[in-house]
Design a protein around this motif. Structure first.
Motif, PDB file in Angstrom:
ATOM      1  N   GLU A 166     -10.119   9.105   3.735  1.00 46.21           N
ATOM      2  CA  GLU A 166      -9.299   8.195   3.121  1.00 46.21           C
ATOM      3  C   GLU A 166      -8.820   7.344   3.947  1.00 46.21           C
ATOM      4  O   GLU A 166      -8.610   7.526   5.033  1.00 46.21           O
ATOM      5  CB  GLU A 166      -8.284   9.165   2.351  1.00 46.21           C
ATOM      6  CG  GLU A 166      -8.727  10.065   1.227  1.00 46.21           C
ATOM      7  CD  GLU A 166      -7.630  10.880   0.584  1.00 46.21           C
ATOM      8  OE1 GLU A 166      -8.021  11.265  -0.853  1.00 46.21           O
ATOM      9  OE2 GLU A 166      -6.583  11.023   0.945  1.00 46.21           O
ATOM     10  N   ILE A 167      -8.613   6.083   3.287  1.00 43.80           N
ATOM     11  CA  ILE A 167      -7.840   4.929   4.140  1.00 43.80           C
ATOM     12  C   ILE A 167      -6.738   4.813   3.302  1.00 43.80           C
ATOM     13  O   ILE A 167      -6.695   4.447   2.150  1.00 43.80           O
ATOM     14  CB  ILE A 167      -8.727   3.633   3.965  1.00 43.80           C
ATOM     15  CG1 ILE A 167     -10.252   3.915   4.197  1.00 43.80           C
ATOM     16  CG2 ILE A 167      -8.008   2.556   4.744  1.00 43.80           C
ATOM     17  CD1 ILE A 167     -11.075   2.819   3.822  1.00 43.80           C
ATOM     18  N   GLN A 168      -5.500   5.153   4.169  1.00 46.83           N
ATOM     19  CA  GLN A 168      -4.355   5.148   3.494  1.00 46.83           C
ATOM     20  C   GLN A 168      -3.238   3.935   4.171  1.00 46.83           C
ATOM     21  O   GLN A 168      -3.564   3.431   5.278  1.00 46.83           O
ATOM     22  CB  GLN A 168      -3.313   6.625   3.897  1.00 46.83           C
ATOM     23  CG  GLN A 168      -4.044   7.693   3.382  1.00 46.83           C
ATOM     24  CD  GLN A 168      -3.651   8.045   1.950  1.00 46.83           C
ATOM     25  OE1 GLN A 168      -2.727   7.216   1.423  1.00 46.83           O
ATOM     26  NE2 GLN A 168      -4.211   9.150   1.441  1.00 46.83           N
ATOM     27  N   SER A 169      -2.381   3.482   3.510  1.00 50.04           N
ATOM     28  CA  SER A 169      -1.464   2.319   3.963  1.00 50.04           C
ATOM     29  C   SER A 169      -0.580   3.343   4.909  1.00 50.04           C
ATOM     30  O   SER A 169       0.075   4.166   4.527  1.00 50.04           O
ATOM     31  CB  SER A 169      -0.630   1.918   3.029  1.00 50.04           C
ATOM     32  OG  SER A 169       0.569   1.464   3.317  1.00 50.04           O
ATOM     33  N   GLY A 170      -0.358   2.558   6.037  1.00 52.25           N
ATOM     34  CA  GLY A 170       0.603   3.143   7.090  1.00 52.25           C
ATOM     35  C   GLY A 170       1.810   2.997   6.629  1.00 52.25           C
ATOM     36  O   GLY A 170       2.704   4.016   7.280  1.00 52.25           O
ATOM     37  N   ARG A 171       2.214   2.265   5.740  1.00 54.40           N
ATOM     38  CA  ARG A 171       3.597   2.367   5.194  1.00 54.40           C
ATOM     39  C   ARG A 171       3.787   3.498   4.170  1.00 54.40           C
ATOM     40  O   ARG A 171       4.931   4.144   4.329  1.00 54.40           O
ATOM     41  CB  ARG A 171       3.889   1.266   4.302  1.00 54.40           C
ATOM     42  CG  ARG A 171       5.390   1.096   3.586  1.00 54.40           C
ATOM     43  CD  ARG A 171       5.025   0.465   2.262  1.00 54.40           C
ATOM     44  NE  ARG A 171       6.705   0.206   1.870  1.00 54.40           N
ATOM     45  CZ  ARG A 171       7.182   0.996   0.830  1.00 54.40           C
ATOM     46  NH1 ARG A 171       6.172   1.971   0.329  1.00 54.40           N
ATOM     47  NH2 ARG A 171       8.390   0.870   0.557  1.00 54.40           N
ATOM     48  N   ARG A 208       5.853  -6.049   2.149  1.00 56.48           N
ATOM     49  CA  ARG A 208       5.461  -7.163   3.079  1.00 56.48           C
ATOM     50  C   ARG A 208       5.087  -6.448   4.297  1.00 56.48           C
ATOM     51  O   ARG A 208       5.634  -5.335   4.558  1.00 56.48           O
ATOM     52  CB  ARG A 208       6.818  -7.876   3.368  1.00 56.48           C
ATOM     53  CG  ARG A 208       7.262  -8.875   2.420  1.00 56.48           C
ATOM     54  CD  ARG A 208       8.562  -9.343   2.672  1.00 56.48           C
ATOM     55  NE  ARG A 208       8.476 -10.331   3.715  1.00 56.48           N
ATOM     56  CZ  ARG A 208       9.491 -11.223   4.109  1.00 56.48           C
ATOM     57  NH1 ARG A 208      10.780 -11.011   3.651  1.00 56.48           N
ATOM     58  NH2 ARG A 208       9.480 -11.991   5.120  1.00 56.48           N
ATOM     59  N   HIS A 209       4.314  -6.965   5.041  1.00 58.74           N
ATOM     60  CA  HIS A 209       3.870  -6.261   6.364  1.00 58.74           C
ATOM     61  C   HIS A 209       3.276  -7.284   7.322  1.00 58.74           C
ATOM     62  O   HIS A 209       2.797  -8.366   6.846  1.00 58.74           O
ATOM     63  CB  HIS A 209       2.452  -5.024   6.033  1.00 58.74           C
ATOM     64  CG  HIS A 209       1.396  -5.559   5.303  1.00 58.74           C
ATOM     65  ND1 HIS A 209       0.542  -6.362   6.231  1.00 58.74           N
ATOM     66  CD2 HIS A 209       1.145  -5.562   4.004  1.00 58.74           C
ATOM     67  CE1 HIS A 209      -0.580  -6.511   5.284  1.00 58.74           C
ATOM     68  NE2 HIS A 209      -0.052  -6.207   4.050  1.00 58.74           N
ATOM     69  N   TRP A 337      14.177  -3.206   0.002  1.00 53.92           N
ATOM     70  CA  TRP A 337      13.451  -3.252  -1.220  1.00 53.92           C
ATOM     71  C   TRP A 337      11.983  -4.246  -0.955  1.00 53.92           C
ATOM     72  O   TRP A 337      11.142  -3.689  -1.311  1.00 53.92           O
ATOM     73  CB  TRP A 337      13.872  -4.504  -2.151  1.00 53.92           C
ATOM     74  CG  TRP A 337      15.475  -3.679  -2.796  1.00 53.92           C
ATOM     75  CD1 TRP A 337      16.554  -4.507  -2.935  1.00 53.92           C
ATOM     76  CD2 TRP A 337      15.710  -2.631  -3.591  1.00 53.92           C
ATOM     77  NE1 TRP A 337      17.611  -3.538  -3.647  1.00 53.92           N
ATOM     78  CE2 TRP A 337      16.885  -2.444  -4.131  1.00 53.92           C
ATOM     79  CE3 TRP A 337      14.791  -1.433  -3.960  1.00 53.92           C
ATOM     80  CZ2 TRP A 337      17.376  -1.471  -4.788  1.00 53.92           C
ATOM     81  CZ3 TRP A 337      15.284  -0.302  -4.419  1.00 53.92           C
ATOM     82  CH2 TRP A 337      16.635  -0.259  -4.741  1.00 53.92           C
ATOM     83  N   GLU A 338      11.935  -4.995   0.105  1.00 58.72           N
ATOM     84  CA  GLU A 338      10.800  -5.773   0.330  1.00 58.72           C
ATOM     85  C   GLU A 338       9.856  -5.074   1.222  1.00 58.72           C
ATOM     86  O   GLU A 338       8.769  -5.490   1.343  1.00 58.72           O
ATOM     87  CB  GLU A 338      11.325  -7.297   1.012  1.00 58.72           C
ATOM     88  CG  GLU A 338      12.085  -7.906   0.186  1.00 58.72           C
ATOM     89  CD  GLU A 338      12.467  -9.139   0.638  1.00 58.72           C
ATOM     90  OE1 GLU A 338      11.996  -9.535   1.750  1.00 58.72           O
ATOM     91  OE2 GLU A 338      13.256 -10.097  -0.016  1.00 58.72           O
ATOM     92  N   TYR A 339      10.244  -4.127   2.105  1.00 60.41           N
ATOM     93  CA  TYR A 339       9.255  -3.397   3.087  1.00 60.41           C
ATOM     94  C   TYR A 339       8.895  -2.059   2.870  1.00 60.41           C
ATOM     95  O   TYR A 339       8.418  -1.387   3.683  1.00 60.41           O
ATOM     96  CB  TYR A 339      10.025  -3.566   4.548  1.00 60.41           C
ATOM     97  CG  TYR A 339       9.954  -5.199   4.931  1.00 60.41           C
ATOM     98  CD1 TYR A 339       8.783  -5.640   5.806  1.00 60.41           C
ATOM     99  CD2 TYR A 339      11.129  -5.697   4.642  1.00 60.41           C
ATOM    100  CE1 TYR A 339       8.988  -6.911   6.083  1.00 60.41           C
ATOM    101  CE2 TYR A 339      11.017  -7.103   5.321  1.00 60.41           C
ATOM    102  CZ  TYR A 339      10.041  -7.535   5.855  1.00 60.41           C
ATOM    103  OH  TYR A 339      10.384  -9.017   6.348  1.00 60.41           O
TER     104      TYR A 339
END
Ligand SMILES: NC(=O)C[C@H](N)C(=O)O
Length: 339
Positions: A166-171, A208-209, A337-339
């Protein structure tokens, strides 16, 4: 020969930064999937163990450190982050892979996601079994990481993690179990799949990233102390007070349920906030918390911050990075909230 040189030129240039972990681990026998020593095998040996990498990219390795990831320090994070930034700035680097222990992989991936100003793919990868074990998962995870790092369509998607196809978001991604190869999950689902060296995408990160982040590793000299206190029935305020006394600028409340706070702890947290310590409410529920302002606790009145869907260890990362810019609780809340 000429044709061969042409294909080589077309391949992306990928640098693998090795930090240790089980992907570089070795056990006494092939039956040892859980009993082994992490951080034993060097990057050249790891690369040599997957000759197929050379079909995906021009790969070179660097040993940045050699440690089990439970021992990663803030200084290690800064050292790695700076090296990633240098490589990302280099015109002959197209993508970066970081091999990492899985215990704190989600923290490092989120940290890089916040502070690296690049749209080049940055992939963090580990393994659940050492390379010496039967059905070791490191080879394929690394192959997939290099495949994603060398693909143009991975650009601008933030720091990514390739585990278990799987490709996951690091966040979003978090280690959910310590004994299965299907260990890394996100409450919001993977972004894609990587199969036989090709990536298939299904969704994009909304937070945001990297290029769109207000944080930059180049501006961060050091990270402030942020600590985590765990909550449970019959909890006392001892840990919270001790952490503040040892110099924590913020305390992440690894709360029960909605980030709820025991009545035995509330007065101490109110007093700590008055003394200038930031209080950030997160949740330690297993499948991913979701903490909202003024739900369970009057955050406006107490001047506390909520971590929203960030688990305590990810909330610690954002709090450290955010505190390098501001100590204003409203600004911190905006960042949460944003990150
Ligand atoms: N699977 C692993 O990589 C676990 C190891 N303790 C580490 O994080 O380095």
């Amino acid at each position: 020969k000429e044709a061969q040189t042409q294909t080589e030129q077309k391949l992306a240039n990928v640098v693998i930064l090795a930090t240790g972990g089980t992907i570089a681990g070795a056990g006494a026998s092939a039956a040892n999937s859980a009993t082994y020593q992490a951080a034993k095998v060097g990057i050249e040996q790891l690369i040599a163990g997957v000759p197929e990498l050379s079909q995906l990219a021009n790969v070179r390795g660097e040993q940045v450190m050699q440690i089990a990831s439970e021992s990663i320090t803030n200084d290690n994070l800064l050292q790695l982050g700076r090296r990633v930034a240098e490589l990302a700035d280099s015109s002959d680097v197209d993508g970066i892979v970081i091999t990492h222990g899985t215990d704190t992989l989600e923290e490092t991936a989120y940290f890089l996601n916040l502070v690296e100003k690049t749209d080049k793919p940055i992939i963090v990868v580990g393994s659940m079994r050492p390379g010496t074990a039967m059905s070791a998962d490191g080879m394929l995870n690394l192959y997939n990481a290099v495949a994603v790092a060398s693909s143009k369509d991975a650009r601008g998607k933030g720091v990514l993690v390739t585990m278990n196809d799987e490709i996951q978001s690091g966040r979003d991604v978090s280690k959910m179990i310590n004994i299965k190869t299907e260990a890394f999950k996100s409450a919001w689902g993977p972004l894609g799949m990587v199969v036989e060296g090709k990536s298939y995408w299904f969704r994009l990160p909304a937070k945001r990233h990297t290029m769109d982040s207000e944080f930059d590793i180049k501006d961060i000299k050091s990270l402030p102390a942020v600590e985590i206190a765990y909550s449970y029935g019959n909890v006392s305020d001892t840990a919270y007070k001790a952490l503040a006394q040892s110099g924590a600028k913020a305390i992440i409340h690894a709360g029960t349920g909605n980030g709820s706070v025991s009545s035995r702890v509330v007065p101490a947290l109110q007093a700590l906030r008055k003394d200038g310590v930031q209080i950030i409410r997160s949740s330690h529920v297993n499948a991913g918390g979701f903490v909202l302002r003024n739900a369970e606790q009057p955050d406006d009145k107490n001047d506390w911050v909520v971590a929203h869907d960030l688990n305590p260890q990810k909330a610690r990362i954002l709090a450290m990075v955010a505190l390098t810019k501001t100590n204003d609780s409203k600004e911190l809340q905006r960042m949460f909230w944003e990150y």
